[in-house]
Every structure is written in structure tokens, then in C-alpha cells.
Design a protein around this motif. Structure first.
Motif, short mmCIF file in Angstrom:
data_model
loop_
_atom_site.label_atom_id
_atom_site.label_comp_id
_atom_site.label_asym_id
_atom_site.label_seq_id
_atom_site.Cartn_x
_atom_site.Cartn_y
_atom_site.Cartn_z
N GLY A 19 0.79 -1.22 0.00
CA GLY A 19 0.00 0.00 0.00
C GLY A 19 0.82 1.26 0.00
N GLN A 20 2.00 1.21 -0.63
CA GLN A 20 2.91 2.36 -0.64
C GLN A 20 2.90 3.04 -2.01
OE1 GLN A 20 6.84 1.13 0.80
NE2 GLN A 20 5.87 -0.62 1.78
N GLY A 21 2.01 3.97 -2.22
CA GLY A 21 1.99 4.71 -3.46
C GLY A 21 0.93 4.23 -4.43
N ASP A 22 0.86 4.92 -5.57
CA ASP A 22 -0.11 4.61 -6.61
C ASP A 22 0.33 3.36 -7.39
OD1 ASP A 22 -2.21 5.02 -8.63
OD2 ASP A 22 -0.52 5.59 -9.92
N PRO A 23 -0.46 2.29 -7.39
CA PRO A 23 -0.04 1.05 -8.06
C PRO A 23 0.29 1.23 -9.53
CG PRO A 23 -1.89 0.61 -6.61
CD PRO A 23 -1.71 2.09 -6.63
N ALA A 24 -0.53 1.97 -10.26
CA ALA A 24 -0.27 2.15 -11.70
C ALA A 24 1.03 2.90 -11.92
CB ALA A 24 -1.44 2.90 -12.34
N GLY A 25 1.29 3.91 -11.12
CA GLY A 25 2.52 4.67 -11.27
C GLY A 25 3.75 3.85 -10.90
N LEU A 26 3.63 3.09 -9.82
CA LEU A 26 4.74 2.24 -9.40
C LEU A 26 5.08 1.22 -10.48
CD1 LEU A 26 3.61 1.59 -5.72
CD2 LEU A 26 5.67 2.83 -6.41
N LEU A 27 4.04 0.61 -11.08
CA LEU A 27 4.29 -0.41 -12.09
C LEU A 27 4.86 0.22 -13.36
CD1 LEU A 27 4.06 -3.45 -12.27
CD2 LEU A 27 1.83 -3.16 -13.36
N ALA A 28 4.38 1.39 -13.71
CA ALA A 28 4.90 2.07 -14.90
C ALA A 28 6.38 2.41 -14.74
CB ALA A 28 4.09 3.34 -15.18
N ASP A 29 6.77 2.87 -13.55
CA ASP A 29 8.19 3.15 -13.29
C ASP A 29 9.02 1.87 -13.41
OD1 ASP A 29 7.75 5.83 -12.88
OD2 ASP A 29 7.69 5.69 -10.69
N ALA A 30 8.50 0.77 -12.88
CA ALA A 30 9.22 -0.50 -12.95
C ALA A 30 9.37 -0.96 -14.40
CB ALA A 30 8.48 -1.56 -12.13
N VAL A 31 8.34 -0.75 -15.21
CA VAL A 31 8.42 -1.12 -16.63
C VAL A 31 9.52 -0.34 -17.32
CG1 VAL A 31 7.21 -0.99 -18.84
CG2 VAL A 31 6.03 -1.88 -16.82
N ARG A 32 9.62 0.96 -17.05
CA ARG A 32 10.67 1.77 -17.68
C ARG A 32 12.06 1.29 -17.28
NH1 ARG A 32 6.72 5.94 -17.02
NH2 ARG A 32 7.40 6.37 -14.90
N GLN A 33 12.25 1.01 -15.99
CA GLN A 33 13.55 0.51 -15.53
C GLN A 33 13.88 -0.84 -16.16
OE1 GLN A 33 13.93 0.57 -11.15
NE2 GLN A 33 12.31 2.10 -11.11
#
Length: 425
Positions: free
Chosen positions: A401-415
Motif C-alpha cells: 500500500g505504498q503509493g499509486d499502483p499504476a505509477g509504481l508499475l509504470a516506473d518498474a516497466v521503464r527501468q
């Protein structure tokens, strides 16, 4: 999970090297150079690396196989190097030096080794035996339509459950994710939790959840875990954490069955390798399941990892190294059977060898093999430490529950995409 990390962490480590000449162990050595002195006068000395398996008898078996090879090929000495500690880190560092092994194993095949020209294509070794290897064993070592390794064992991971505990609670073994969540909640008491996935509360579950909802990890060089299905599945995993039904911080991690065999939890994600210990502790009072489909349209998933034998393409003894790999992992079916079922339980990648593995031919072991054949998934060859770390970190934050799930996943995809692009040049 990071396959390299978890495969290694479930082993206890030994160490050292033994040189086999003329079918005998003649000396011990600490260095790992392929040109170690050979008192037998053999024309070639192969340095063969294994990570330090923790299963009793595994090291002795590797030496026994090397002895048999030198009897059949007296012109080739074999130095078996049993590598303690961070095997993957040591291997990657040593491959850049003159001390690199001629033959080595890797857990969860990494295609970047092939793209960098560090491992040799082995298509010519298979011959008619290629059709006898299961689809996962062929698919996981294929890069640009060439085979860059020979699978030694399949490590199958499933959900163990205690039959008597579930029956007493009136719970049917879960076949959907909703049922798994409900069962874990119902089996959680004041004195124990219902489910153990790993000390971090995740283990393999993020990978399993994504794939059980019809999504993928990486496809044709493109990171795929940013899909709506993947996001839905990862967000769904948060329910297990929110319910407080997960065992966290046990004395050993998910790869060891102790939490299950000691009655700390009635359900645990673990591997086929642990089944002898589970059976010794619980008799017939256990069963196995695939990770359940997330919802309609998804599919159950069984995680298939394991170890693959590779040849150093830049080594001094490529032809001899290929001959060793072909002899041990393609020709000698009896040794392949021994390696798979005598030191923990593993599935032989060759279908005919698996069919003749007596200890895997009945009961829950047979059921596990069948589940792997039906639902087995291996991690893509691009799933290296950088890619898996980005994914797992996002999954941990989402389930926590730490942050916006969609944003977190999008950042991980870029990395992850940056890492995959780097691998593929």
C-alpha cells in the motif's frame, strides 16, 4: 522472484576443487584455473563448475560422474569445482578472466550470456535426442533459434497444503485466487498464519499472479508486466497482506519446508526438491496444487526453474567441453535419472528419463510432475537481476500500500525495459 538469489539461498555451501584423472581423484585444489597441473599427462583438463548443492550426496555424485567420464575419455582430466557463496556473482566475474571454467551450470537461463558470445551454441550435441527434451527445457535455452545450453534438472514449485488441517476446517483445497485468499484467512488463528509465501510476504507470488491472470513478464524483448491484467493481479495480492494471513519472517525462507512440516502453517509455496523431507515428516498428510487462476480467463501456474549446463565459448577446450556436456546430460540417461531423484526430487528434462524415474512415478510426486507438464512456466531469458529487482520492488510497494499502483508499475516497466534493451544490445 530472483531465481538466481532464491535458488542459491536454499543451499548450504561447501567449497573447493577436485581433479579427476584416469578415472581417479588425485589431488585437491583451491585455484580454479582450467590449466591446473595434471600428473596423469592428459592432453586436456576441463574445469567444471557447480554451485554448492546442499542436498546430501550431490557433491559426491558430481565427482562420480567425472570419474566415469575420464574412464571413457582418458585423454581428458576433469576438475570439479564446488563454488561456495554467491555462485552467480563469482561466475559472472570469472567469465571475464582467463580463469573462467570450461563448463558451468546456471540457474534460470540468461540469454545475455549468448548475446555477449560467452556461451557456445550446442545444437550439434542434441541430435535425435532433441525431441526427447520437454518443451520448457528447449524453450528456455533458445536464443535466435539456437540452443545455448542443456537443461540438467527442472525444479518445480507448487503450493503444498496439509490435508487434515484443511479438512478439519471444512476447507476445500483452493482452485481460484478468491478461494486461496478465503482459505488463508480462515486458517489464520491467534497462534498461526494460514499461508507462507516467503519471509518478505511475496516469494514467487507476483510472477505467479501476473501469469495466472493471462499476462506475461517479457515478450520478444518488450516488458509486458505493465498490462492492465498484470496491474489487476498485483493489486489483488494486497488482499493477502491486508488480511494478515501471511507468515512473515520465519527462521528459513520459502525454499525450505520447515514452516510447513513443523505445523507453523497449513499451506506453503515450496519446491518438489523438498518433498522427501515433507513426506518424512507428514507421511501422506499433504497435497500439492498449482497457483490458482486469478479469475475466469486466467490459468493455474506452476513455476519451473532448474539448472542448465553451458559451455564457455571463449575457453581453451570448447570441443572437449561439449563432449563432456553431451556425454553427461544427453547420452548418460542413468546418471541423469540419478541426479534428478537421488538428491532431493527434481524432474529430468528428458521425457523418457522422467518416465523412468521411479520415485517420481507415483503419488504426490507424480502429480507434481503432471502439474508441471500442464501448467509449467519458466522465467524469460531476459529476467536477470536488474529486471526482476525492478518488478519485485514495485510489487512489494503495491502489496504494501505504498503509493499509486499504476505509477509504481509504470516506473518498474521503464527501468526493466532499459535493462532488457541493454542486454539485447
Amino acid at each position: 522472484m530472483s531465481a538466481h538469489r532464491t535458488e542459491l539461498s536454499r543451499r548450504r555451501f561447501l567449497g573447493g576443487s577436485l581433479l579427476i584423472v584416469a578415472g581417479s581423484v588425485v589431488t585437491t585444489a583451491c585455484d580454479t584455473s582450467p590449466g591446473a597441473d595434471d600428473p596423469s599427462g592428459a592432453r586436456t583438463t576441463l574445469n567444471v563448475w557447480y554451485h554448492a548443492y546442499g542436498e546430501a550426496g550431490a557433491q559426491q555424485a558430481a565427482l562420480r560422474y567425472a570419474t566415469a567420464f575420464t574412464k571413457a575419455h582418458p585423454d581428458t582430466a576433469v576438475k570439479v569445482t564446488w563454488v561456495p557463496g554467491d555462485y552467480t556473482g563469482k561466475l559472472n566475474a570469472t567469465l571475464l578472466t582467463d580463469a573462467a571454467p570450461d563448463v558451468f551450470e546456471i540457474g534460470d537461463f540468461n540469454e545475455s550470456l549468448a548475446r555477449r558470445g560467452q556461451i557456445a551454441a550446442l545444437d550439434d550435441l542434441y541430435g535425435s535426442a532433441r525431441a526427447d527434451f520437454n518443451d520448457n527445457a528447449i524453450g528456455c535455452v533458445t536464443v535466435d533459434n539456437k540452443l545455448y545450453g542443456v537443461k540438467m534438472i527442472d525444479d518445480v514449485m507448487v503450493l503444498y497444503f496439509r490435508k487434515s488441517t484443511l479438512s478439519k476446517a471444512g476447507i476445500t483445497p483452493p482452485t481460484t485466487f478468491d478461494e486461496l485468499v478465503s482459505a488463508a484467512r480462515a486458517l489464520t488463528t491467534k497462534t498461526g498464519k494460514g499461508l507462507f509465501l516467503g519471509n518478505d510476504g511475496l516469494g514467487d507470488s507476483p510472477i505467479l499472479a501476473v501469469r495466472s491472470n493471462g499476462a506475461d513478464l517479457v515478450t520478444d524483448g518488450k516488458v509486458a508486466f505493465g498490462s492492465p491484467q498484470a496491474l489487476e493481479a498485483l493489486t489483488g495480492l494486497k488482499r493477502l497482506r491486508d488480511d494478515g494471513s501471511l507468515l512473515l519472517g520465519f527462521t528459513t525462507d520459502w525454499w525450505d519446508p520447515s514452516a510447513f512440516t513443523q505445523g507453523v502453517v497449513p499451506m506453503q509455496w515450496c519446491g518438489l526438491w523438498a518433498m522427501p523431507a515433507v513426506k518424512a515428516a507428514l507421511g501422506e498428510d499433504f497435497g500439492v496444487l498449482p497457483w490458482p487462476a486469478f479469475k475466469a480467463g486466467g490459468s493455474p501456474v506452476v513455476r519451473v526453474g532448474g539448472w542448465t549446463s553451458c559451455v564457455n565459448a571463449k575457453g581453451r577446450n570448447v570441443d572437449a567441453a561439449k563432449r563432456f556436456v553431451q556425454w553427461l546430460w544427453i547420452q548418460e540417461s542413468g546418471l541423469q535419472k540419478d541426479w534428478a531423484e537421488s538428491y532431493g526430487f527434481h524432474v529430468p528434462p528428458r521425457k523418457t528419463v522422467a518416465a523412468g524415474a521411479d520415485k517420481l512415478s507415483a503419488g504426490v510426486a507424480k502429480e507434481t510432475v503432471e502439474l508441471a507438464a500442464k501448467y509449467g512456466k519458466y522465467n524469460p531469458g531476459t529476467w536477470d537481476t536488474a529486471v526482476s529487482t525492478a518488478f519485485t520492488a514495485a510489487a512489494a510497494k503495491i502489496t504494501g500500500g505504498q503509493g499509486d499502483p499504476a505509477g509504481l508499475l509504470a516506473d518498474a516497466v521503464r527501468q526493466a525495459q532499459t535493462a532488457v534493451d541493454k542486454q539485447r544490445g
